[in-house]
Design a protein around this motif. Structure first.
Motif, PDB file in Angstrom:
ATOM      1  N   GLN A 176       2.288   1.671  -3.544  1.00  0.00           N
ATOM      2  CA  GLN A 176       1.253   1.995  -4.540  1.00  0.00           C
ATOM      3  C   GLN A 176       0.533   3.294  -4.236  1.00  0.00           C
ATOM      4  O   GLN A 176      -0.322   3.720  -5.009  1.00  0.00           O
ATOM      5  N   GLY A 177       0.892   3.938  -3.129  1.00  0.00           N
ATOM      6  CA  GLY A 177       0.410   5.282  -2.873  1.00  0.00           C
ATOM      7  C   GLY A 177      -0.959   5.401  -2.249  1.00  0.00           C
ATOM      8  O   GLY A 177      -1.542   6.496  -2.259  1.00  0.00           O
ATOM      9  N   HIS A 178      -1.492   4.325  -1.692  1.00  0.00           N
ATOM     10  CA  HIS A 178      -2.807   4.438  -1.055  1.00  0.00           C
ATOM     11  C   HIS A 178      -2.768   4.032   0.421  1.00  0.00           C
ATOM     12  O   HIS A 178      -3.771   3.599   0.983  1.00  0.00           O
ATOM     13  N   ASN A 219     -14.398   1.566  -0.142  1.00  0.00           N
ATOM     14  CA  ASN A 219     -13.033   1.760  -0.616  1.00  0.00           C
ATOM     15  C   ASN A 219     -12.652   0.586  -1.511  1.00  0.00           C
ATOM     16  O   ASN A 219     -12.940  -0.572  -1.185  1.00  0.00           O
ATOM     17  N   SER A 220     -11.970   0.867  -2.617  1.00  0.00           N
ATOM     18  CA  SER A 220     -11.617  -0.201  -3.554  1.00  0.00           C
ATOM     19  C   SER A 220     -10.562  -1.148  -2.999  1.00  0.00           C
ATOM     20  O   SER A 220     -10.290  -2.198  -3.591  1.00  0.00           O
ATOM     21  N   ASN A 221      -9.949  -0.798  -1.857  1.00  0.00           N
ATOM     22  CA  ASN A 221      -8.911  -1.650  -1.288  1.00  0.00           C
ATOM     23  C   ASN A 221      -9.451  -2.701  -0.330  1.00  0.00           C
ATOM     24  O   ASN A 221      -8.685  -3.449   0.264  1.00  0.00           O
ATOM     25  N   ALA A 237       0.830  -1.211   0.000  1.00  0.00           N
ATOM     26  CA  ALA A 237       0.000   0.000   0.000  1.00  0.00           C
ATOM     27  C   ALA A 237       0.861   1.258   0.000  1.00  0.00           C
ATOM     28  O   ALA A 237       0.531   2.259  -0.649  1.00  0.00           O
ATOM     29  N   THR A 238       1.992   1.216   0.705  1.00  0.00           N
ATOM     30  CA  THR A 238       2.907   2.355   0.739  1.00  0.00           C
ATOM     31  C   THR A 238       3.485   2.621  -0.640  1.00  0.00           C
ATOM     32  O   THR A 238       3.543   3.764  -1.112  1.00  0.00           O
ATOM     33  N   LYS A 280     -10.814   4.415   7.449  1.00  0.00           N
ATOM     34  CA  LYS A 280      -9.855   5.436   7.041  1.00  0.00           C
ATOM     35  C   LYS A 280      -8.487   5.202   7.662  1.00  0.00           C
ATOM     36  O   LYS A 280      -7.453   5.528   7.065  1.00  0.00           O
ATOM     37  N   ALA A 321      -7.243   4.357   4.150  1.00  0.00           N
ATOM     38  CA  ALA A 321      -7.144   5.737   3.666  1.00  0.00           C
ATOM     39  C   ALA A 321      -8.437   6.231   3.016  1.00  0.00           C
ATOM     40  O   ALA A 321      -9.234   5.466   2.544  1.00  0.00           O
ATOM     41  N   HIS A 356      -7.009  -8.432  -0.802  1.00  0.00           N
ATOM     42  CA  HIS A 356      -7.716  -7.273  -0.306  1.00  0.00           C
ATOM     43  C   HIS A 356      -8.243  -7.522   1.105  1.00  0.00           C
ATOM     44  O   HIS A 356      -8.369  -8.658   1.550  1.00  0.00           O
TER      45      HIS A 356
END
Length: 488
Positions: free
Chosen positions: A323-325, A441-443, A320-321, A484, A488, A425
């Motif tokens: 890939q920026g999310h 959230n898509s994650n 996640a880090t 969140k 995120a 996921h």
């Protein structure tokens, strides 16, 4: 440039590679040994126990079937068989009620399996290469340099650049030393030996774990000629010395109090109960996992399992880090969550060393522990700890399920939680439909429907590592805050 370079192609490094490769990252695994599958990793010398928490990880990623299909595991009973020991005192499976453990639901994953490192690595490497991970052998890391946005590794014959580096290269980790991690703990009290040998009369030695006034020895009927000995010599005879037949015979005779004679020595190795841990698992763009982050004696069988726990925890956070999310500070939770588990493992093994120490104090502790393990409550407590199912991360919630491995919820349509987690996921299970109209959230996946047993919950949010991030009565504000925090 790779997204991640992992140093070490053992189970920890390969499991982490699978987690990162599953998410589409470019990963290279550098291994110092030129070939896979040495005799030290295959049965019998490489035999290890995989416990419930580790097996849940294989199950969630769809690798359990492959693991159990390998050789002798295919027909292994799925019920508890020889679930472990504490200081050589075996746990009686008949005294353990797995179904009575808190938040436990029926699962297709076994509670314990005996396997060997070569088999585990085979399954993981097959899966990693399927995801495009490169495994390069004969690549001992000799230099490491950190920059603002990447790290370079030199192996003597090649140089690699990666945005992040993970050292999973064992107790004598080159990555840990080159990156300057502080490694602290306690010095050894014994030298342990594991060897394959022929002896003149095997009946002179007891089967199983035998504690004596001078230490402990192990001889297992399923692996004839495989002998283990613990000699409380202060760790004087460690890996800097080659154990000879004469030396091993002297130690075996003294510890076992027999006149057994070794007639042929095939191979031997030594270890100690040195217990050390990195003060942090991250320095800049370099992270540690498994034995590179924490070493201890093999008592209690926690080494492989705790290392796999590191990989499960780190994989999705690092992905996640990159890939920026990732929410702010997500990667830092790797140390804050896993470091206390590492501390517990070190203390768990130290406690067993104390019980085994020669002398009246050790004998007194052995008596206490035998009495405790002879009770259902005592056996259940020890098993719950070594299984990993009792571990709980402090995620700031008072709900007793939050921070634990999620139970294997099953929806009435037959869908299992593990079915929803194979793509890496997180999952929101909404048993009442009370969160259906939220912006998701898509994650993480959303799955609504009644469960065969919802444990009295309206909804559960499960992180990609299978840990419950939130559980409750569909309080939208509480759910939103948890989502969140982790997604995120």
């Amino acid at each position: 440039m790779y997204d991640v370079a992992i140093v070490g192609a053992g189970p920890v490094g390969l499991y982490l590679a699978c987690e990162l490769g599953l998410r589409g990252l470019s990963v290279v695994v550098l291994e110092r040994e030129p070939e896979a599958g040495s005799v030290w990793r295959a049965a019998p010398l490489g035999m290890r126990g995989l416990m419930a928490a580790s097996l849940a990880g294989f199950y969630r990623r769809g690798m359990l079937e492959d693991l159990l299909k390998v050789d002798e595991l295919e027909d292994q009973p799925k019920t508890l068989q020889g679930v472990g020991h504490f200081a050589g005192i075996m746990i009686d499976p008949a005294k353990i009620d797995v179904t009575g453990m808190p938040y436990r639901l029926p699962t297709q994953a076994p509670d314990a399996v005996m396997t060997d490192l070569a088999h585990v690595e085979q399954v993981l490497e097959n899966r990693a290469t399927k995801y495009g991970v490169e495994v390069r052998r004969g690549q001992p890391v000799t230099d490491l340099t950190q920059y603002d946005d990447h790290v370079t590794l030199r192996t003597g014959i090649s140089e690699y650049a990666a945005r992040w580096v993970v050292g999973a290269d064992g107790g004598r980790s080159a990555v840990r030393k080159l990156a300057g991690f502080e490694f602290v703990g306690t010095e050894p009290t014994f030298t342990g030996y594991t060897f394959q040998a022929e002896v003149d009369d095997p009946t002179k030695l007891n089967q199983g774990f035998t504690t004596t006034p001078n230490g402990l020895y192990v001889m297992l009927s399923k692996t004839p000629g495989h002998i283990g000995v613990m000699d409380f010599d202060g760790g004087a005879y460690d890996r800097t010395q080659e154990p000879t037949k004469d030396h091993l015979q002297e130690v075996l005779r003294r510890v076992s109090a027999t006149d057994v004679t070794i007639t042929e020595l095939r191979m031997a190795s030594t270890y100690t109960d040195r217990a050390m841990q990195a003060t942090t698992y991250r320095k800049g763009r370099v992270l540690l996992a498994g034995d590179a982050a924490h070493i201890h004696s093999p008592l209690g069988g926690q080494g492989l399992n705790s290392g796999l726990g590191d990989a499960m925890n780190l994989g999705w956070k690092l992905a996640a880090t990159i890939q920026g999310h990732a929410p702010d500070g997500l990667l830092d939770t790797y140390t804050t969550e896993r470091h206390p588990i590492g501390e517990w493992v070190l203390d768990w093994t130290r406690a067993q060393v104390t019980v085994l120490k020669p002398g009246p104090h050790g004998r007194a502790m052995q008596g206490v522990m035998r009495d405790l393990l002879d009770t259902p409550d005592g056996a259940q407590y020890i098993y719950s700890k070594i299984s990993g199912m009792a571990n709980r991360y402090d995620l700031g919630s008072e709900h007793p399920l939050v921070g634990r491995i999620a139970p294997e919820f099953r929806l009435e349509d037959g869908t299992r939680l593990a079915d929803l987690m194979q793509d890496g996921h997180g999952v929101l299970l909404d048993f009442t439909g009370g969160l259906a109209d939220l912006e998701l959230n898509s994650n993480y996946r959303y799955a609504a429907g009644r469960a065969n047993d919802d444990l009295g919950l309206a909804a559960v949010l499960v992180r990609p590592d299978g840990v419950v991030a939130w559980a409750g009565d569909a309080d939208r504000n509480a759910f939103d805050a948890a989502a969140k925090r982790w997604f995120a």
